[in-house]
Every structure is written in C-alpha cells, then in structure tokens.
Scaffold this motif. Structure first.
Motif, PDB file in Angstrom:
ATOM      1  N   SER A   1       0.664  -1.080  -0.148  1.00  0.00           N
ATOM      2  CA  SER A   1       0.025   0.055  -0.057  1.00  0.00           C
ATOM      3  C   SER A   1       1.029   1.203  -0.102  1.00  0.00           C
ATOM      4  O   SER A   1       0.557   2.515  -0.580  1.00  0.00           O
ATOM      5  CB  SER A   1      -0.994   0.177   1.075  1.00  0.00           C
ATOM      6  N   ARG A   2       2.035   1.172   0.731  1.00  0.00           N
ATOM      7  CA  ARG A   2       2.992   2.299   0.620  1.00  0.00           C
ATOM      8  C   ARG A   2       3.572   2.462  -0.557  1.00  0.00           C
ATOM      9  O   ARG A   2       3.630   3.712  -1.107  1.00  0.00           O
ATOM     10  CB  ARG A   2       4.052   1.923   1.578  1.00  0.00           C
ATOM     11  N   LEU A   3       3.836   1.481  -1.288  1.00  0.00           N
ATOM     12  CA  LEU A   3       4.440   1.580  -2.600  1.00  0.00           C
ATOM     13  C   LEU A   3       3.400   2.241  -3.783  1.00  0.00           C
ATOM     14  O   LEU A   3       3.786   3.015  -4.454  1.00  0.00           O
ATOM     15  CB  LEU A   3       4.731   0.288  -3.136  1.00  0.00           C
ATOM     16  N   VAL A   4       2.000   1.960  -3.514  1.00  0.00           N
ATOM     17  CA  VAL A   4       1.013   2.367  -4.399  1.00  0.00           C
ATOM     18  C   VAL A   4       0.862   3.798  -4.051  1.00  0.00           C
ATOM     19  O   VAL A   4       0.938   4.637  -5.113  1.00  0.00           O
ATOM     20  CB  VAL A   4      -0.285   1.668  -4.179  1.00  0.00           C
ATOM     21  N   GLN A   5       0.960   4.165  -2.742  1.00  0.00           N
ATOM     22  CA  GLN A   5       0.922   5.647  -2.426  1.00  0.00           C
ATOM     23  C   GLN A   5       1.800   6.409  -2.923  1.00  0.00           C
ATOM     24  O   GLN A   5       1.833   7.593  -3.339  1.00  0.00           O
ATOM     25  CB  GLN A   5       0.919   5.653  -0.825  1.00  0.00           C
ATOM     26  N   LEU A   6       3.149   5.980  -2.968  1.00  0.00           N
ATOM     27  CA  LEU A   6       4.349   6.784  -3.472  1.00  0.00           C
ATOM     28  C   LEU A   6       4.498   6.604  -5.068  1.00  0.00           C
ATOM     29  O   LEU A   6       5.627   7.285  -5.710  1.00  0.00           O
ATOM     30  CB  LEU A   6       5.585   6.136  -2.822  1.00  0.00           C
ATOM     31  N   GLY A   7       3.705   5.767  -5.554  1.00  0.00           N
ATOM     32  CA  GLY A   7       3.661   5.657  -7.016  1.00  0.00           C
ATOM     33  C   GLY A   7       5.145   4.682  -7.380  1.00  0.00           C
ATOM     34  O   GLY A   7       5.538   4.954  -8.644  1.00  0.00           O
ATOM     35  N   LEU A   8       5.349   3.876  -6.748  1.00  0.00           N
ATOM     36  CA  LEU A   8       6.580   3.003  -6.996  1.00  0.00           C
ATOM     37  C   LEU A   8       6.150   1.408  -6.836  1.00  0.00           C
ATOM     38  O   LEU A   8       6.811   0.466  -6.689  1.00  0.00           O
ATOM     39  CB  LEU A   8       7.519   3.310  -5.901  1.00  0.00           C
ATOM     40  N   GLU A   9       4.935   1.242  -7.530  1.00  0.00           N
ATOM     41  CA  GLU A   9       4.416  -0.331  -7.609  1.00  0.00           C
ATOM     42  C   GLU A   9       5.495  -1.096  -8.264  1.00  0.00           C
ATOM     43  O   GLU A   9       6.199  -0.734  -9.144  1.00  0.00           O
ATOM     44  CB  GLU A   9       3.156  -0.284  -8.301  1.00  0.00           C
TER      45      GLU A   9
ATOM     46  N   THR B   1       8.782  14.940 -10.610  1.00  0.00           N
ATOM     47  CA  THR B   1       8.952  14.953  -9.190  1.00  0.00           C
ATOM     48  C   THR B   1      10.310  14.178  -8.825  1.00  0.00           C
ATOM     49  O   THR B   1      10.576  13.180  -9.513  1.00  0.00           O
ATOM     50  CB  THR B   1       7.643  14.621  -8.377  1.00  0.00           C
ATOM     51  N   LEU B   2      10.713  14.298  -7.416  1.00  0.00           N
ATOM     52  CA  LEU B   2      11.905  13.470  -7.146  1.00  0.00           C
ATOM     53  C   LEU B   2      11.355  11.986  -7.218  1.00  0.00           C
ATOM     54  O   LEU B   2      12.222  11.114  -7.647  1.00  0.00           O
ATOM     55  CB  LEU B   2      12.232  13.750  -5.567  1.00  0.00           C
ATOM     56  N   LEU B   3      10.192  11.469  -6.795  1.00  0.00           N
ATOM     57  CA  LEU B   3       9.675  10.160  -6.736  1.00  0.00           C
ATOM     58  C   LEU B   3       9.619   9.756  -8.308  1.00  0.00           C
ATOM     59  O   LEU B   3       9.932   8.506  -8.714  1.00  0.00           O
ATOM     60  CB  LEU B   3       8.579  10.115  -6.187  1.00  0.00           C
ATOM     61  N   GLN B   4       9.004  10.430  -9.066  1.00  0.00           N
ATOM     62  CA  GLN B   4       8.899  10.072 -10.567  1.00  0.00           C
ATOM     63  C   GLN B   4      10.259   9.803 -11.192  1.00  0.00           C
ATOM     64  O   GLN B   4      11.004   8.860 -12.159  1.00  0.00           O
ATOM     65  CB  GLN B   4       8.212  10.926 -11.216  1.00  0.00           C
ATOM     66  N   ALA B   5      11.362  10.834 -10.907  1.00  0.00           N
ATOM     67  CA  ALA B   5      12.787  10.673 -11.231  1.00  0.00           C
ATOM     68  C   ALA B   5      13.339   9.315 -10.697  1.00  0.00           C
ATOM     69  O   ALA B   5      14.227   8.787 -11.598  1.00  0.00           O
ATOM     70  CB  ALA B   5      13.740  11.803 -10.839  1.00  0.00           C
ATOM     71  N   GLY B   6      12.965   8.877  -9.464  1.00  0.00           N
ATOM     72  CA  GLY B   6      13.599   7.854  -8.801  1.00  0.00           C
ATOM     73  C   GLY B   6      12.975   6.647  -9.630  1.00  0.00           C
ATOM     74  O   GLY B   6      13.728   5.453  -9.797  1.00  0.00           O
ATOM     75  N   ARG B   7      11.641   6.726  -9.762  1.00  0.00           N
ATOM     76  CA  ARG B   7      11.079   5.690 -10.525  1.00  0.00           C
ATOM     77  C   ARG B   7      11.861   5.280 -12.002  1.00  0.00           C
ATOM     78  O   ARG B   7      12.135   4.093 -12.241  1.00  0.00           O
ATOM     79  CB  ARG B   7       9.556   6.025 -10.985  1.00  0.00           C
ATOM     80  N   ARG B   8      12.105   6.549 -12.763  1.00  0.00           N
ATOM     81  CA  ARG B   8      13.147   6.242 -13.981  1.00  0.00           C
ATOM     82  C   ARG B   8      14.272   5.518 -13.687  1.00  0.00           C
ATOM     83  O   ARG B   8      14.589   4.616 -14.555  1.00  0.00           O
ATOM     84  CB  ARG B   8      13.430   7.709 -14.650  1.00  0.00           C
ATOM     85  N   ALA B   9      14.857   5.776 -12.422  1.00  0.00           N
ATOM     86  CA  ALA B   9      16.125   5.581 -12.057  1.00  0.00           C
ATOM     87  C   ALA B   9      15.996   3.957 -12.290  1.00  0.00           C
ATOM     88  O   ALA B   9      16.828   2.898 -12.277  1.00  0.00           O
ATOM     89  CB  ALA B   9      16.784   5.941 -11.017  1.00  0.00           C
ATOM     90  N   VAL B  10      14.913   3.321 -11.272  1.00  0.00           N
ATOM     91  CA  VAL B  10      14.676   1.938 -11.043  1.00  0.00           C
ATOM     92  C   VAL B  10      14.327   1.096 -12.464  1.00  0.00           C
ATOM     93  O   VAL B  10      14.665  -0.062 -12.626  1.00  0.00           O
ATOM     94  CB  VAL B  10      13.385   1.757 -10.146  1.00  0.00           C
ATOM     95  N   ASP B  11      13.540   1.811 -13.210  1.00  0.00           N
ATOM     96  CA  ASP B  11      12.987   1.217 -14.395  1.00  0.00           C
ATOM     97  C   ASP B  11      14.490   0.967 -15.306  1.00  0.00           C
ATOM     98  O   ASP B  11      14.403   0.219 -16.111  1.00  0.00           O
ATOM     99  CB  ASP B  11      12.105   2.043 -15.230  1.00  0.00           C
ATOM    100  N   ARG B  12      15.355   2.167 -15.244  1.00  0.00           N
ATOM    101  CA  ARG B  12      16.791   1.678 -15.654  1.00  0.00           C
ATOM    102  C   ARG B  12      17.666   0.733 -15.388  1.00  0.00           C
ATOM    103  O   ARG B  12      18.362   0.463 -15.914  1.00  0.00           O
ATOM    104  CB  ARG B  12      17.219   2.952 -16.025  1.00  0.00           C
ATOM    105  N   GLY B  13      17.369   0.215 -14.250  1.00  0.00           N
ATOM    106  CA  GLY B  13      18.092  -0.594 -13.496  1.00  0.00           C
ATOM    107  C   GLY B  13      19.438  -0.027 -12.949  1.00  0.00           C
ATOM    108  O   GLY B  13      20.257  -0.704 -12.361  1.00  0.00           O
TER     109      GLY B  13
END
Length: 603
Positions: free
Chosen positions: A507-515, A577-589
């Motif tokens: 639920s925390r991951l969904v809230q942060l947009g990091l599913e 946002t910082l979280l969206q930029a973080g999501r990009r970094a995760v997606d790129r590995g």
C-alpha cells in the motif's frame, strides 16, 4: 636638543596651548600602563567604552585573560589595534609567516607545546650566547606559557618579538610539516578485544599515533569515504567511515587511545588542545599519493569524551560540467538557458550532503570565463575554482552571508553565489541583486522545489519580489547505484518480500507511485568485496526542477496561492518530481525501489 620634562615635575615654561600638550597615544605606554589591556585599547580609541565593559564582563565569565579576549574578537585588526599592542609589548611585530619560517630555530620545543603556548623559538642577531632562548609569542606577557617553554628547553625564554596567533600557527604548521603515509597497514593489528586494555599503544597498533591517524585518512580515501567519525563509547573508540552516504564501522580501538588520537587531530588543524568542553572547528590539507585533499574537522563534546568528524574534500572530484550531474537532456537544456540569462535567481534545496554545492560549482564553472566576474561567499569554501573569487564567511568577526553579499555587490559582479540563505536579510539582498541584473545562485533547506517559494515567503519576502527574481527552483537528492560486480536480476516477489521485511507494505508503494510490476525482472546487488557487501557502489543525483513560467508567477501573486496548487500546476507543465525521477532510475536498472524510498520516501 630636545628637552625632557618629567611627568611629576612642575613646569616653569609659559602657558601651553591645548594643541601642544602631548596626546595620550604619544605618552610612553610603560609609564601609564593600566593593569588591563582592554583599558589601553579603549584609551587609544580602538574600542568603545560600551565594548570595553562588555569584553571585561566576558573575560570575567570565561576566566580568560584580556589578551585572549582581544585575540578572540580579532581586535588587533581594527585601526590602531596593532600599533597599540606594539606600544604595550614594546617589542617588534612580525606580520609574515614566511619571515617566521626563515627565522625558526630548532630547539626542544615540540609541536604540541608550540601550539599550546602559541610560540616559536627563533634566531636572534648578535645573540652571542646570552643564555636564553629567543622566542616569538602571540602574548609575550603570558608567564605560564613562558614557564612551560623554559621547562621544555632547559633555559629561560625571552620574547623578542610578537605576532598574531593566526600567523604563528601558520608558521608552526609549516615548520612541523607532516605528510600522510600511503603504506598499507594491517587493520587487524588495530582491532582489540574487551579485557585487553592493559596493552601498550605499541603492542596494540605496532605503529605510533601519528601513523594511525594517517592510516585512517588513507583508508577512508581508498574506500571513497566522504567522512571519518572517531566516536568514544564506554569501552572503545569506534571509528566509522561514510561511504555513499551510509556509515560503516571500520575499527574498535581501546578507549585509552582516544585522548592521543583526538589531540593529534587537534594539533594538525590548529585547534585548542586543552579545550575539551566546547565544540571546535578546524581544517588542514594533506597530499595522499597524487591526490590533494582538504579536510574539515569538527569536535563535539559527549559524556564519554570528544567525538571528532573529518569531512574529506578531494579537489579532483569536483564536477565542473552540468552534463555530468545526471540530469535528463531537457533538464540540462533548461538549466543552461537559465544560467546564461542576463539576470535571475537559481535556488537549490535538499538535506545536508545531497550534492547541492557540487551542482552550484558545476553551474558557475560552466559560465566561468575571462569576461565574467564571478564572486562567491561560502561557509566554508569547500573547493577552490580558478578564475572565481571565493570568500569565506566568518560570523565571529562580523562577516556573515548578508554582509559578504553587500560587499560583493560593490565589486561589479556579473554572477553571485551565496552558500546558503539563512535569514531574511540575506534573502532580500540576493533577490534585489537578481532583479537588478545579476545571476544569483544559492541554497535553502526545504523538502521540494515548490517548497522553495513557500520558504522565501515565510522568511518575509513579498511574493511579487519572489516571482520577479526566481527563475529556477531545484530539489536534489543522492541515491546509491547498484554495484555492477554483483548485480543480479530477480523476480518481483523477491523484491516485494524484501521490502515487506524492511517495513514497506504494498500500500505504501502504491501511495508513492513505486508499484512493483509483476511482468518484469528487477536489478539488485547481492553484495561483494568491492561494495563491502552492500550491493551498492557509487552515487548519482535525482533532480526535481521547477521552471517558474509566467502562469506559475501569476499564481504566486494571487490570493489563491498555496503549495499544493502550485505543485499541481508545475506538474501539469512538465515538472518531474523526485519520486518520478527515482522511478525512472529503477526502471533503467540504475538503483532499487528500496533505495529510492530511503532517499525520498516522503515524496
């Protein structure tokens, strides 16, 4: 010839006009010497009567001497201050550490005693074996220091000249120059167990304290550490180093080594070795191999003794190109358009140690050229950049960010960098400078880029001034990147299980947009020798860049203005946002979800 009139003798000469009476400053000081040096500084108009009373009160409260108060307040740098001291001490003044190094004479005075007494043995012309040791002192009236020097040399000491504490300490650093050894030492020989505290230092380490301190500095640099912590506990002196933003324990030394190691660190960065109750700050430079490293040192009194932290600043590691910061191409383009504009303010925010200063240096290095005058005021100056005029703030003598900024504006600047906006006065001057045709760079402590606008208005700056001056607001964080030597690809359920164990539910991951997506693999580091078992090696930056468009500026000066509405508008206009930029970094590995939550989990 001139006629000498004794002060107590009545004068039979004709009446004298007030202009012919010898002024107070010309009366030989030894004939009218008050007991307190502060009285002389008042009589000679160096300090006011209010200051004199205030300083005397401080002397009483701190149990220091009048000279120590004069040195603490740097009063000798005021007009007439050095002349007054020279008149009082009645010996010559030397203002150059180069001169002191030339005059230095080797005696039995050790480095720690020289620093404690702020004195050096020097050569004297026509000495002819007078049976005393000539010295230069900061305070030639310090009888206790002279007794200690006499005890060490075996001969009486005589102050034949004086200088400021700063000049003497610089000369001491040069004549007792220490180099850092890069030889490998066995860490296992330093670690000891509880119950072995009866061992001698040599038995524990196999090498002296000086080499031990050198070893930890060298080890920290070898392992890419940014900080070294010497932390006293009940039984041990624990040594920890910060690598990629995370602390790692590297040694546990017996507690009896604590005073010697702390004293060594204080000596090389010119701190007061005897002061253990108050925090102190200092710095020194070392060369390790071919690396030039500046070290900032801070002490912190605890119930078990002084904790010391060293911040390591490698000159070669500074980034001077915006393209190397890790921004997206569009973000670099936007940044370059703002820093090359004729005027405007660019502000960065983020926690301590998130790379704000590095980003600022990269920006001003990109526009550094002979036809632009770039001035900075920093606290402290972390890296020295050729062609940029950098000033160190020093609140102790009244050189604050605000006063430094005022001075900079009289130096015909094109670009200004202020280390941090800490108060309304600094913010107001900086904003007016941006409006009147200067590029201004600075930092603030907020959690988001939009929060910068709110922080400025909270400081009392009118919204219309903020909207006119501010051109770019940037929030920044540093995240650890996955170690390439131990990178593995795992199923989503393994990542979810690991996050759950760390206290992060879905639920925390969904809230942060990091599913976590079920139809892809994720990267992580399993841990190896290179990354000290952490799975991470090196760091990169995340950026949240708020471009103040005209629509955003209009909202800022409207009555409906609030942070959430402004953030919504910024995102509609393309802000990542910082979280969206973080999501990009995760997606790129590049990194892991767990790491992104650690550095910017509040969103």
């Amino acid at each position: 010839g001139a006629t000498t009139v004794e002060p107590d003798a009545p004068s039979d000469t004709a009446e004298t006009s007030p202009e012919e009476v010898m002024p107070l400053k010309e009366i030989p000081i030894y004939r009218t010497r008050p007991t307190n040096l502060l009285d002389i500084f008042f009589r000679n108009d160096v300090i006011s009567e209010i200051e004199m009373d205030q300083f005397k009160e401080e002397v009483k409260e701190s149990a220091s001497t009048p000279y120590e108060m004069i040195a603490k307040k740097s009063l000798y740098y005021r007009r007439g201050g050095m002349d007054t001291l020279q008149e009082y001490f009645n010996i010559p003044y030397i203002d150059s550490d180069d001169e002191l190094v030339k005059l230095y004479e080797k005696t039995g005075i050790t480095e720690d005693v020289a620093r404690k007494c702020v004195a050096m043995a020097i050569q004297e012309e026509d000495k002819k074996g007078n049976g005393y040791v000539p010295v230069i002192m900061a305070d030639p009236t310090d009888i206790q220091a002279m007794d200690e020097l006499t005890l060490m040399t075996g001969k009486p000491v005589r102050p034949i000249c004086f200088s400021t504490p700063e000049t003497i300490k610089k000369a001491i650093s040069r004549v007792f120059k220490t180099t850092i050894s890069t030889s490998a030492l066995d860490l296992a020989s330093i670690n000891v167990e509880i119950g072995k505290k009866d061992l001698t230092v040599e038995e524990v380490t196999g090498f002296p304290i000086v080499d031990m301190v050198n070893y930890f500095i060298n080890k920290a640099l070898t392992e890419r550490a940014s900080d070294i912590h010497f932390e006293p506990t009940e039984h041990f002196l624990v040594v920890r180093i910060r690598i990629d933003g995370v602390l790692h324990e590297t040694a546990a030394l017996p507690d009896y080594l604590h005073p010697e190691i702390i004293s060594r660190l204080k000596i090389i960065c010119e701190m007061n070795v005897a002061e253990k109750r108050l925090p102190q700050d200092g710095r020194f430079s070392v060369t390790v191999g071919d690396k030039q490293v500046d070290v900032r040192v801070s002490t912190y009194p605890t119930v078990h003794g002084e904790k010391v932290v060293l911040r390591l600043l490698e000159q070669e590691s500074i980034i001077t190109d915006v393209n190397r910061l890790g921004m997206e191409d569009a973000e670099v383009e936007m940044m370059m358009s703002k820093i090359t504009a004729p005027y405007g303010m660019i502000l960065l925010s983020g926690p301590t140690g998130c790379g704000k200063t590095t980003t600022l240096y990269a920006c001003i290095s990109m526009i550094n050229s002979p036809d632009i005058n770039i001035l900075t005021v920093e606290d402290p100056v972390e890296y020295k950049i050729p062609g940029i005029y950098q000033m160190q703030a020093n609140p102790r003598i009244g050189l604050t960010f605000a006063s430094g900024l005022r001075t900079m504006l009289r130096q015909d600047p094109d670009v200004i960098m202020v280390g941090e906006m800490r108060d309304q006065e600094t913010a107001e001057i900086a904003i007016r400078a941006a409006i009147t045709g200067h590029i201004v760079f600075s930092t603030l402590h907020t959690n988001s880029s939009v929060g910068i606008v709110l922080r400025l208005t909270d400081m009392g700056i009118d919204p219309f001034l903020v909207s006119s001056a501010l051109s770019l607001a940037i929030a920044q964080r540093l995240y650890r990147t996955i170690c390439e030597d131990c990178r593995v690809y795992v199923e989503p359920n393994i990542i979810l299980h690991s996050l759950k164990e760390s206290g992060v539910p879905e639920s925390r991951l969904v809230q942060l947009g990091l599913e976590i997506s079920e139809d892809r693999e994720y990267s992580m580091g399993k841990g190896c020798a290179k990354c000290r078992g952490t799975g991470y090696f090196g760091r990169r930056a995340l950026f949240e860049i708020f471009n103040l468009t005209q629509e955003a500026k209009d909202m800022m000066i409207s009555k409906e203005f609030n942070e959430s509405e402004l953030k919504k508008l910024a995102q509609q206009q393309g802000m990542v946002t910082l979280l969206q930029a973080g999501r990009r970094a995760v997606d790129r590995g590049t990194t892991t979800v767990e790491e992104i939550i650690r550095v910017c989990g509040e969103g």
